[in-house]
Write a protein that holds these residues in place. Structure first.
Motif, mmCIF file in Angstrom:
data_model
loop_
_atom_site.group_PDB
_atom_site.id
_atom_site.type_symbol
_atom_site.label_atom_id
_atom_site.label_comp_id
_atom_site.label_asym_id
_atom_site.label_seq_id
_atom_site.Cartn_x
_atom_site.Cartn_y
_atom_site.Cartn_z
ATOM 1 N N GLU A 86 18.266 38.474 26.261
ATOM 2 C CA GLU A 86 18.195 38.781 27.687
ATOM 3 C C GLU A 86 17.633 37.602 28.473
ATOM 4 O OE1 GLU A 86 15.920 41.848 30.780
ATOM 5 O OE2 GLU A 86 16.017 42.340 28.636
ATOM 6 N N ASP A 87 16.548 37.034 28.013
ATOM 7 C CA ASP A 87 15.940 35.895 28.703
ATOM 8 C C ASP A 87 16.868 34.681 28.679
ATOM 9 O OD1 ASP A 87 13.693 37.342 29.297
ATOM 10 O OD2 ASP A 87 12.520 36.596 27.612
ATOM 11 N N LEU A 88 17.525 34.462 27.547
ATOM 12 C CA LEU A 88 18.442 33.323 27.436
ATOM 13 C C LEU A 88 19.603 33.456 28.422
ATOM 14 C CD1 LEU A 88 18.551 33.003 23.549
ATOM 15 C CD2 LEU A 88 17.655 31.269 25.108
ATOM 16 N N MET A 89 20.152 34.668 28.506
ATOM 17 C CA MET A 89 21.275 34.887 29.420
ATOM 18 C C MET A 89 20.849 34.729 30.878
ATOM 19 S SD MET A 89 23.604 37.902 27.730
ATOM 20 C CE MET A 89 24.853 37.678 29.006
ATOM 21 N N PHE A 90 19.646 35.185 31.199
ATOM 22 C CA PHE A 90 19.172 35.013 32.572
ATOM 23 C C PHE A 90 18.941 33.533 32.877
ATOM 24 C CE2 PHE A 90 15.715 34.427 35.600
ATOM 25 C CZ PHE A 90 16.289 35.003 36.718
ATOM 26 N N MET A 91 18.339 32.805 31.949
ATOM 27 C CA MET A 91 18.113 31.375 32.171
ATOM 28 C C MET A 91 19.443 30.631 32.329
ATOM 29 S SD MET A 91 14.809 30.289 29.843
ATOM 30 C CE MET A 91 15.304 31.090 28.304
ATOM 31 N N LEU A 92 20.460 31.092 31.574
ATOM 32 C CA LEU A 92 21.782 30.476 31.698
ATOM 33 C C LEU A 92 22.361 30.736 33.086
ATOM 34 C CD1 LEU A 92 24.110 28.962 30.388
ATOM 35 C CD2 LEU A 92 24.930 31.143 29.447
ATOM 36 N N LEU A 93 22.226 31.970 33.573
ATOM 37 C CA LEU A 93 22.676 32.304 34.933
ATOM 38 C C LEU A 93 21.966 31.432 35.959
ATOM 39 C CD1 LEU A 93 23.874 33.977 37.262
ATOM 40 C CD2 LEU A 93 22.090 35.700 36.813
ATOM 41 N N GLU A 94 20.660 31.349 35.855
ATOM 42 C CA GLU A 94 19.894 30.588 36.836
ATOM 43 C C GLU A 94 20.217 29.095 36.755
ATOM 44 O OE1 GLU A 94 15.604 31.061 38.856
ATOM 45 O OE2 GLU A 94 15.578 31.005 36.656
ATOM 46 N N SER A 95 20.438 28.589 35.542
ATOM 47 C CA SER A 95 20.775 27.170 35.384
ATOM 48 C C SER A 95 22.127 26.866 36.001
ATOM 49 C CB SER A 95 20.773 26.794 33.899
ATOM 50 O OG SER A 95 19.472 26.917 33.350
ATOM 51 N N LYS A 96 23.075 27.775 35.815
ATOM 52 C CA LYS A 96 24.402 27.568 36.408
ATOM 53 C C LYS A 96 24.331 27.669 37.935
ATOM 54 C CE LYS A 96 27.489 28.747 32.600
ATOM 55 N NZ LYS A 96 28.669 29.539 32.181
ATOM 56 N N HIS A 97 23.510 28.565 38.432
ATOM 57 C CA HIS A 97 23.349 28.690 39.886
ATOM 58 C C HIS A 97 22.710 27.432 40.459
ATOM 59 C CE1 HIS A 97 20.936 30.000 43.484
ATOM 60 N NE2 HIS A 97 22.171 30.321 43.856
ATOM 61 N N GLN A 98 21.685 26.928 39.792
ATOM 62 C CA GLN A 98 21.027 25.712 40.257
ATOM 63 C C GLN A 98 21.957 24.507 40.199
ATOM 64 O OE1 GLN A 98 17.867 24.985 41.610
ATOM 65 N NE2 GLN A 98 17.986 27.201 41.922
ATOM 66 N N LEU A 99 22.767 24.443 39.151
ATOM 67 C CA LEU A 99 23.714 23.335 39.030
ATOM 68 C C LEU A 99 24.712 23.375 40.189
ATOM 69 C CD1 LEU A 99 24.802 20.954 37.351
ATOM 70 C CD2 LEU A 99 26.253 22.598 36.136
ATOM 71 N N ALA A 100 25.191 24.581 40.517
ATOM 72 C CA ALA A 100 26.137 24.727 41.629
ATOM 73 C C ALA A 100 25.478 24.358 42.953
ATOM 74 C CB ALA A 100 26.660 26.161 41.680
ATOM 75 N N TYR A 101 24.266 24.838 43.147
ATOM 76 C CA TYR A 101 23.548 24.599 44.404
ATOM 77 C C TYR A 101 23.314 23.099 44.651
ATOM 78 C CZ TYR A 101 19.802 24.798 47.877
ATOM 79 O OH TYR A 101 19.038 24.616 49.007
ATOM 80 N N LYS A 102 23.035 22.361 43.584
ATOM 81 C CA LYS A 102 22.702 20.939 43.717
ATOM 82 C C LYS A 102 23.916 20.021 43.596
ATOM 83 C CE LYS A 102 18.038 21.605 41.820
ATOM 84 N NZ LYS A 102 17.125 21.293 40.694
ATOM 85 N N SER A 103 25.088 20.585 43.361
ATOM 86 C CA SER A 103 26.285 19.779 43.125
ATOM 87 C C SER A 103 26.804 19.119 44.405
ATOM 88 C CB SER A 103 27.406 20.646 42.536
ATOM 89 O OG SER A 103 27.091 21.059 41.235
ATOM 90 N N VAL A 104 27.583 18.087 44.203
ATOM 91 C CA VAL A 104 28.280 17.458 45.328
ATOM 92 C C VAL A 104 29.351 18.427 45.819
ATOM 93 C CG1 VAL A 104 27.839 15.119 44.516
ATOM 94 C CG2 VAL A 104 29.903 16.319 43.765
ATOM 95 N N ALA A 105 29.798 18.245 47.042
ATOM 96 C CA ALA A 105 30.721 19.193 47.687
ATOM 97 C C ALA A 105 31.974 19.457 46.859
ATOM 98 C CB ALA A 105 31.101 18.682 49.075
ATOM 99 N N GLY A 106 32.492 18.421 46.211
ATOM 100 C CA GLY A 106 33.744 18.570 45.477
ATOM 101 C C GLY A 106 33.636 19.450 44.242
ATOM 102 N N LYS A 107 32.424 19.684 43.762
ATOM 103 C CA LYS A 107 32.241 20.479 42.538
ATOM 104 C C LYS A 107 31.580 21.829 42.793
ATOM 105 C CE LYS A 107 31.987 16.509 39.392
ATOM 106 N NZ LYS A 107 31.186 15.834 38.339
#
Length: 276
Positions: A209-230
């Motif tokens: 459960e914790d691993l899956m949540f951390m994966l969700l949050e990591s993917k959200h953070q990656l999207a939030y910090k990405s350049v516009a094209g990604k």
């Protein structure tokens, strides 16, 4: 006749003197034994030292006798004792090596089953704390499984299975700690890879459960910090991860934070709805 009274300090001195003399005599006898050519006596005394848990003295004698008795029936017994001398001293690395070497040298010995088990058990005792390299842990699991496969009717099977479960839990925790390390450092790309690998390698992990949540949050953070094209692609990946998480853990303790993330994800993706 007048009774002689010895003062307490003097009694202690006498006791220490007698003890010292006894130790010197014992050391002298042992040194004489080492220089002796009486191999039968050395063998007898080595066993006595072993039974008295004086493993260093016993090992020294056994190791001296091994090349002398090589090729005879005593060589097997001597090698067996040498393995246990290292084990008795708490040197599990050497003990494991000697037990494995015993198996190679005497594969048909009546001590083979015990030596295989002790080899695995020494690996188990070597297994370090989860944060350290877990090579001995993996070796222990493989060795325990080999013992189970070779001696399926052994009375030690239940104990071996318990050890394997304990060692597997350690590997799972190690994997969790490694993935969490990237997550805690905010390194989203590395965290995503480590978290996905941990979930793949240990799908039944108690930390799932914790691993899956951390994966969700990591993917959200990656999207939030990405350049516009990604951003769009990565927000969609985060959205998929959200639904995977919610489907598996609808009552999760992390649900409030997950809901905030999906709100942000949907808010960003909504601007593309008219183009879909």
């Amino acid at each position: 006749m007048q009774k002689i009274i010895v003062a307490e300090p003097m009694r202690k001195i006498i006791f220490l003197f007698v003890l010292f003399a006894f130790v010197l005599t014992g050391c002298s006898d042992y040194q004489k034994l080492l220089k002796s050519n009486d191999n039968s006596l050395k063998y007898k005394k080595a066993i006595e030292y072993y039974n008295a848990e004086q493993y260093v003295k016993a090992a020294t004698l056994f190791e001296e006798l091994l090349p002398i008795y090589r090729g005879t029936s005593k060589a097997e017994t001597i090698s067996y004792y040498i393995s246990y001398c290292s084990y008795g001293q708490g040197d599990y690395i050497s003990a494991g090596y000697f037990f494995r070497n015993f198996l190679k040298t005497f594969p048909d010995s009546p001590y083979s089953e015990e030596s295989l088990y002790m080899s695995a058990y020494c690996y188990y005792l070597e297994s370090p704390k989860p944060r350290l390299d877990q090579t001995p842990t993996t070796n222990a699991i493989d060795a325990m499984q080999l013992y189970i496969n070779r001696y399926p009717n052994s009375t030690r099977i239940s104990k071996c299975n318990d050890y394997i479960d304990e060692l597997q839990d350690k590997l799972v925790y190690k994997s969790y700690l490694s993935a969490r390390n990237y997550y805690d450092r905010g390194h989203s790309p590395s965290a995503i890879i480590a978290l996905q690998n941990s979930l793949k390698d240990y799908p039944g992990s108690s930390y799932r459960e914790d691993l899956m949540f951390m994966l969700l949050e990591s993917k959200h953070q990656l999207a939030y910090k990405s350049v516009a094209g990604k951003k769009r692609e990565r927000y969609n990946n985060a959205k998929e991860e959200y639904f995977s998480f919610v489907d598996e853990y609808p009552e999760s303790k992390h649900m409030k934070r997950a809901e905030k993330m999906i709100e942000d994800i949907e808010s960003y993706l909504s601007k593309f709805n008219t183009n879909n």
